[in-house]
Design an enzyme around this catalytic site. Sequence first.
Site, mmCIF file in Angstrom:
data_model
loop_
_atom_site.group_PDB
_atom_site.id
_atom_site.type_symbol
_atom_site.label_atom_id
_atom_site.label_comp_id
_atom_site.label_asym_id
_atom_site.label_seq_id
_atom_site.Cartn_x
_atom_site.Cartn_y
_atom_site.Cartn_z
ATOM 1 N N PHE A 152 -27.036 -38.472 -44.107
ATOM 2 C CA PHE A 152 -28.020 -39.315 -43.333
ATOM 3 C C PHE A 152 -29.571 -38.650 -43.592
ATOM 4 C CE2 PHE A 152 -31.108 -39.873 -39.887
ATOM 5 C CZ PHE A 152 -30.632 -41.046 -39.618
ATOM 6 N N ASP A 237 -32.783 -31.450 -47.699
ATOM 7 C CA ASP A 237 -33.457 -32.271 -46.527
ATOM 8 C C ASP A 237 -32.965 -31.191 -45.499
ATOM 9 O OD1 ASP A 237 -33.799 -33.786 -44.259
ATOM 10 O OD2 ASP A 237 -32.938 -35.601 -45.097
ATOM 11 N N LYS A 266 -38.813 -33.413 -37.508
ATOM 12 C CA LYS A 266 -38.274 -33.068 -36.421
ATOM 13 C C LYS A 266 -39.088 -31.842 -35.645
ATOM 14 C CE LYS A 266 -34.125 -35.662 -36.363
ATOM 15 N NZ LYS A 266 -33.389 -36.098 -37.651
HETATM 16 C C1 LIG Z 1 -33.451 -37.122 -38.261
HETATM 17 C C2 LIG Z 1 -33.310 -37.052 -40.004
HETATM 18 C C3 LIG Z 1 -34.044 -37.709 -40.772
HETATM 19 C C4 LIG Z 1 -34.989 -38.993 -40.179
HETATM 20 O O1 LIG Z 1 -35.985 -38.489 -39.498
HETATM 21 P P1 LIG Z 1 -36.864 -39.457 -38.689
HETATM 22 O O2 LIG Z 1 -38.041 -38.711 -38.210
HETATM 23 O O3 LIG Z 1 -35.873 -40.075 -37.716
HETATM 24 O O4 LIG Z 1 -37.407 -40.505 -39.477
HETATM 25 C C5 LIG Z 1 -33.981 -37.548 -42.108
HETATM 26 N N1 LIG Z 1 -32.938 -36.377 -42.542
HETATM 27 C C6 LIG Z 1 -32.349 -35.903 -41.732
HETATM 28 C C7 LIG Z 1 -31.154 -34.776 -42.130
HETATM 29 C C8 LIG Z 1 -32.202 -35.934 -40.312
HETATM 30 O O5 LIG Z 1 -31.814 -35.485 -39.425
#
Ligand SMILES: *Cc1c(COP(=O)(O)O)cnc(C)c1O
Length: 411
Positions: A152, A237, A266
């Site tokens: 994700f 990520d 985040k």
């Molecule tokens: C939440 C998330 C994203 C995307 O972040 P947004 O601020 O919602 O665009 C990307 N990678 C990971 C691992 C995430 O948990």
Amino acid sequence: MNGNGPGPAGNAALAGDAALVRNAALARNYAPLPVTLASGQGAWVTGVEGRRYLDFLAAYSAVNFGHSHPRLVAAAKEQLERITLTSRAFDNDRLGPFATALAALARKDLVLPMNTGAEAVESAIKVVRAWGYRRKGVPAGQATILVASGNFHGRTTTIVSFSDDASARDDFGPYTPGFRIVPYGDVAALRDALDDTTVAILLEPIQGEAGVIVPPADYLPAVRALCDERNVLFVADEIQSGLGRTGSTFACDLVGVVPDLYLLGKALGGGIVPVSAVVGDEDVLGVLRPGEHGSTFGGNPLAAAVGLEVVRMLESGEYQERARELGEHLHGRLHALVGSGVTAVRGAGLWAGIDIDPSVGTGRQVCLALLERGVLAKDTHGSTVRMAPPLVVERDEIDFAVDALEAVLRT
Ligand SMILES: *Cc1c(COP(=O)(O)O)cnc(C)c1O
């Protein structure tokens, strides 16, 4: 678990009906639990009806420092009264200090500020492609990026192009080419998929949305070694796993791995404003030239002021320490539930994926029952309940939440 009849479950249904009416004009891309929140303090939030709930989702880790943390609110308020947006056409006095502090925290040279997590991922895709063409010598237009099954990374059209989740992807094509999906946790599969066009491997060090999936301990070190051997960039990520959640600043630290690029988001915005960043060394992030990438709001003074305070809060290691110590307590208690309505528990620090025995109910049913007991958590992939309390949570609050889960599983 049987939600029929009067009583608390009925109240939740009524609250849900009221929200349906109030939110009739809202696009239906979410199916929220039936609770409407109006305020929050620390690990607690309060609903419009006045009931308090323990927040065990923390906005998917965006609220790592709890709701309304005084230091973050003060930093935001102070900046609100000075200046909030300049655009990058001009410099602002908050951005440089934020970038310097974040680069130091990550032990890297450069910071590329953006807003949302998905934008950090998109930015990294551009950076590694440009690096591939300009530094590695990949033929124009041929760059490939390896990603993992179950990933994700966000919701943009390019990012969903390399998702293997049908609900994220179906009917949103045509898809962006240049990605290869291989099984998560499998280094041999990465090695097989890698060729001279490969510019990067993009991974979550722990997969959040997939259900808090922790790879084998030797996986990330082997990915690092493979990247070094084949001149490929390792992009971690850490948008959900980073900034203290797992008991260290980055989840990569848990296995002693340093990626080429960290993707952060985040919690970087302290739960106040969207702040994301790509963090890396000069030899990689230095490929970007003026005019090639940007964002109207990226690096704005309000975001930078809040982000700087977030970095300062992480510098002492206090929150990482809390996540480590309290995480042991959380995981110890959750592991004791395996065999009693729980089939498996995974995670690190204050982050847990709890697989619910299907005979007990679905993940969503468990979350609805937890809501009735005053605990907010979120299901993922049908049968998993995710717990990710703010790192300011107290030990007895963890007990409150796990006691609630235990009671739900028993009924
Ligand atoms: C939440 C998330 C994203 C995307 O972040 P947004 O601020 O919602 O665009 C990307 N990678 C990971 C691992 C995430 O948990």
